[in-house]
Design an enzyme around this catalytic site. Structure first.
Site: not given
Length: 477
Positions: A351, A404, A306
């Site tokens: 993601d 998402c 990250d």
């Protein structure tokens, strides 16, 4: 607190949410901490009012003549949602004590005006600029998709940590704790709890022992589409809070644990024979016993990345509680920090940063914060990230792109841009990806039917999950 004081508090919280980027839940908790005179019933009533207003915000702003302040929205909700007559609304706005001040002439006029025909976006409860996107993606079903995304409260989905326990074992634990868990239809590792009343999952012993994590079933499905197997090198390129990192770690470890057990026959046992004799001619083959295989390949090599160190730090205690491991790496803003993995990874999960529009049923406040230019920025960011992450995949390895989001610009458009820029990645048919472990037979049938080639959309209306998009690729050279 009086009912009127609760309304004034709800209006104040709504104003705080409007001027913050924090989730509504965080703002509500901060209000409760700063106003300790409010009891648990007061806080619950205020929260219910706040979320009721946020979910209907578009309609309420329209009804109140474009006003977006908390007071106007609460007044509108009392009339349009609760159906209270004018005299009851006025009684709650007497200005006495800690209650809100009396209604103005304009406010009284708005809630007594004859209802007109609502624009489509207002009736659907969506921000106006996303309506055309919904129509293009969902066709005649767009209003159903909009309603299920914005109106109902989402259930609480749990992922059972198969590295430590079984679904049956957790079912028994939760039932003993007074809850009513149900199996999720698509993820074989999932259990579902009702959101009413909201369970305090983190207080459960099953959570403290690392037997469960809160993770929407759609997010679980995305993990299983990676097809992770023991012994693989796996990269979670945008780890964020670490939910999928934990799922991937569990997938590798639980599969390895099962693979490390072999059936070994025991010696035959002589038994009594109905035809007489000493039983030497009659034997029973005992049930084979599982025995660990020495030097079995255990787990996977998992690297979670990250660009924010705090996010990585927050993953560490979750890994410890779950009993799994991962190498945590801080990425530079241009993706630096994992050059040693170029061409080495069996699986890379991306993601990608997105609007989070697929989770609006959980965080409806985010719908009203999103702007068109932010969606465009996220699309550009996704295409850069996908190209960077693809460098890590070895020939024959898999790249899984997920969001998402419900919006095409962040889903199909980003996938198409990647495919045009990286022709050495072939699309993997979703029917093939759905053969992975931890997916139910119902998932293979239903999700395979709604998939579009190598792409899959999940949504509250179509699959009963949060909104997710997934596209699966394999590197050919």
């Amino acid at each position: 607190m009086t009912p009127a004081a609760r309304l004034a508090a709800a209006a104040s919280v709504l104003d705080s949410i409007a001027h913050s980027r924090q989730p509504a839940e965080v703002v509500l908790k901060a209000w409760g901490a700063a106003n300790r005179y409010a009891g648990s019933k007061d806080r619950r009533a205020i929260a219910d009012c706040v979320y009721k207003v946020i979910r209907a915000r578009g309609r309420l702003v329209w009804a109140m003549g474009g006003r977006e302040d908390g007071r106007a929205l609460v007044i509108g909700s009392l009339s349009l949602i609760d159906g209270l007559p004018l005299d009851e609304i006025e009684a709650l706005h007497s200005g006495e004590g800690y209650g809100p001040r009396p209604l103005s002439k304009q406010e009284r006029g708005r809630i007594t005006a004859a209802p007109g025909e609502l624009p489509g976006w207002v009736a659907a409860g969506l921000p106006e600029f996303v309506v055309e996107d919904f129509k293009a993606v969902f066709g005649d079903r767009w209003t159903e998709e909009a309603h299920e995304l914005m109106a109902p409260r989402a259930p609480i989905d749990l992922r059972v940590n198969l590295a430590k326990t079984t679904v049956e074992g957790v079912e028994a634990e939760l039932t003993e704790a007074g809850l009513s868990p149900e199996r999720t239809p698509w993820s074989a590792a999932g259990l579902r709890l009702s959101a009413e009343p909201p369970p305090n999952v983190q207080a459960l012993e099953a959570f403290k022992q690392g037997h469960i994590e809160i993770q929407d079933e759609g997010s679980q499905v995305a993990c299983w589409l990676t097809g992770v197997q023991p012994g693989m090198t796996v990269v979670d390129y945008c780890a964020g809070g670490g939910g999928k990192t934990l799922g991937l770690a569990m997938l590798g470890q639980s599969a390895a644990t099962q693979a490390a057990m072999v059936e070994t026959p025991a010696a035959p046992v002589a038994v009594w024979s109905p035809v007489g004799g000493d039983g030497q001619g009659a034997v029973v083959q005992p049930k084979a016993k599982a025995k660990p295989v020495e030097n079995a390949e255990m787990g996977i090599r998992l690297i979670a990345c990250d660009v924010v160190q705090k996010r990585l730090d927050n993953i560490r205690p979750r890994l410890t509680r779950a009993g799994v491991k991962a190498d945590l790496r801080l990425l530079g803003q241009n993706g630096g920090g994992v050059e040693d993995l170029n061409g080495q990874a069996d699986v890379v999960l991306v993601d990608a940063p997105c609007s989070g529009s697929g989770t609006w049923r959980r965080r409806p406040e985010d719908a009203w914060r999103l702007k068109t230019d932010e969606v465009e920025r996220l699309h550009d960011l996704q295409t850069r990230i996908l190209k960077q992450a693809s460098l890590l995949v070895k020939p024959g390895g898999r790249l899984v792109f997920i969001t998402c989001s419900m919006l095409r610009a962040e889903n199909e458009a980003s996938a198409e841009a990647f495919e045009a820029a990286c022709p050495d990645f072939r699309p993997v048919p979703m029917t093939e990806a759905l053969k992975a472990a931890n997916l139910t037979e119902a998932a293979r049938e239903r999700l395979g039917a709604v998939a579009d080639g190598h792409r899959l959309r999940l949504s509250p209306a179509s699959t009963g999950t949060d909104g997710f998009f997934a596209a699966v690729y394999e590197r050919t050279a």
